[in-house]
Design an enzyme around this catalytic site. Structure first.
Site, short mmCIF file in Angstrom:
data_model
loop_
_atom_site.label_atom_id
_atom_site.label_comp_id
_atom_site.label_asym_id
_atom_site.label_seq_id
_atom_site.Cartn_x
_atom_site.Cartn_y
_atom_site.Cartn_z
N ARG A 111 0.81 -1.22 0.00
CA ARG A 111 0.00 0.00 0.00
C ARG A 111 0.85 1.27 0.00
O ARG A 111 0.43 2.31 -0.50
CB ARG A 111 -0.90 -0.05 1.24
CG ARG A 111 -2.01 0.93 1.24
CD ARG A 111 -2.82 0.76 2.51
NE ARG A 111 -3.60 1.96 2.71
CZ ARG A 111 -4.76 2.19 2.10
NH1 ARG A 111 -5.30 1.29 1.33
NH2 ARG A 111 -5.39 3.32 2.30
N ILE A 135 -7.28 8.32 -1.26
CA ILE A 135 -7.20 6.86 -1.32
C ILE A 135 -8.01 6.35 -0.13
O ILE A 135 -7.88 6.83 0.99
CB ILE A 135 -5.74 6.34 -1.30
CG1 ILE A 135 -5.72 4.80 -1.31
CG2 ILE A 135 -4.92 6.88 -0.14
CD1 ILE A 135 -4.34 4.18 -1.56
N SER A 136 -8.88 5.41 -0.40
CA SER A 136 -9.77 4.90 0.64
C SER A 136 -8.98 4.21 1.75
O SER A 136 -7.84 3.81 1.57
CB SER A 136 -10.78 3.91 0.05
OG SER A 136 -11.55 4.53 -0.95
N ALA A 137 -9.63 4.05 2.89
CA ALA A 137 -9.01 3.38 4.03
C ALA A 137 -8.83 1.89 3.72
O ALA A 137 -9.63 1.31 2.99
CB ALA A 137 -9.88 3.56 5.27
#
Ligand code: SAH
Length: 301
Positions: A111, A135-137
């Site tokens: 990530r 950016i999403s969790a």
């Protein structure tokens, strides 16, 4: 209260088995978060050093606060890929992901390659990526991969609308493999370029090179007809209503996962049955940036 559009998260954690866990309550990075404290919980077997230290701590609040957390994190964990692995363990512990294949894919795509420098890439929190996007969790990425797992079998076709950093598109590409198709559609050209650079550094690079993974600058509300119909469609931005083109491009037996709503949003799971009818259910409440026009997004409307 004004809700910031530059946030994308959902809350679906289960209660952890506390006696086996060390819990760090992370202080929010911005005032928008103040009533949504995120907790990063790391399973004890991974952290023998921290466990032995805990008995010497002056009080239970000792761990609260980011700078100490960073120091501790550096203390007990070596390479970034180990930290990525710890993040995946955390998603398993909470029951966000259950599939072995999903865990493997999350472990192989680091990530950190997709999170802008200067941010903590393994925190369970969305991170701004510019252009009023985030950016999403990790737990949202995990949730969506888990929901789509059966529609991301080798050889299948997957579409990622609002592909942003390219993180989830890269995960989809590893899931469907070289015989499959993973297509990202993103309407900010700069994000498409940087996502391609991110993917080139990742474990999905060969798939980009071979062509089973591609990312395109386009309005994702129109889908991407070239590789339709899709077994899996994911939308990473909240739509006021479900775009018809995405329904049309879904294969019978296919699944669409899409946040729907404006201020209050639901993550909807739409299955297209073999007779073409649709089954719709709500998975959880979420908060994503809007699926909108490029102009509206850049205005922050
Ligand atoms: N899932 C991605 C990004 C999530 S943010 C990630 O985790 O990295 C949502 C993304 O949707 C943003 O990058 C935004 O630019 C994009 N987006 C919003 N509306 C869009 C539209 N109409 N067409 C294509 N992309 C869109």
């Amino acid at each position: 209260m004004r809700l910031s559009p530059a946030l994308a998260y959902g809350c679906r954690y289960r209660t952890p088995p506390l006696k086996h866990l060390l819990t760090f309550t992370l202080l929010p990075h911005s005032h928008h978060h103040h009533h949504h404290r995120r907790r990063l919980t790391v399973s004890a077997p991974l952290l023998p050093t921290a466990l032995s230290l805990s008995s010497q701590l002056p009080n239970p609040n000792f761990f609260t606060g980011n700078s100490l957390f960073f120091r501790m994190e550096r203390f007990w964990s070596g390479s970034s890929i180990n930290k990525n692995k710890a993040m995946v363990e955390h998603l398993k512990t909470y029951g966000v992901i259950a599939s072995k294949k999903v865990a493997e894919v999350l472990e192989s795509i680091d990530r950190a390659l997709f999170v802008p420098d200067g941010n903590a890439p393994y925190y369970d929190s969305p991170v701004p990526i510019g252009y009023n996007a985030t950016i999403s969790a990790p737990h949202m990425h995990g949730t969506c991969l888990q929901l789509l797992e059966e529609n991301l079998q080798p050889g299948m076709h997957a579409l990622d609308v609002g592909s942003g950093t390219g993180y989830l598109t890269a995960c989809f590409a590893l899931m469907v493999g070289p015989q499959g198709r993973a297509v990202g559609v993103e309407h900010i050209p700069e994000l498409v370029s940087s996502s391609i650079q991110n993917i080139q550094k990742s474990a999905a690079a060969p798939l980009l090179k071979e062509g089973s993974l591609s990312v395109h600058v386009a309005d994702g509300r129109l889908g991407w007809p070239e590789h339709a119909p899709y077994d899996a469609i994911h939308v990473g931005a909240a739509a006021p209503e479900i775009p018809q083109a995405l329904i049309d491009q879904l294969k019978p037996g296919g699944r669409l996962v899409i946040p729907v709503g404006t201020v209050f949003q639901d993550l909807k799971v739409i299955d297209k049955n073999m007779d073409g009818s649709l089954s719709v259910r709500t998975e959880t409440s979420v908060r994503y940036v809007p699926l909108t026009s490029r102009d509206a997004q850049l205005r922050g409307a």
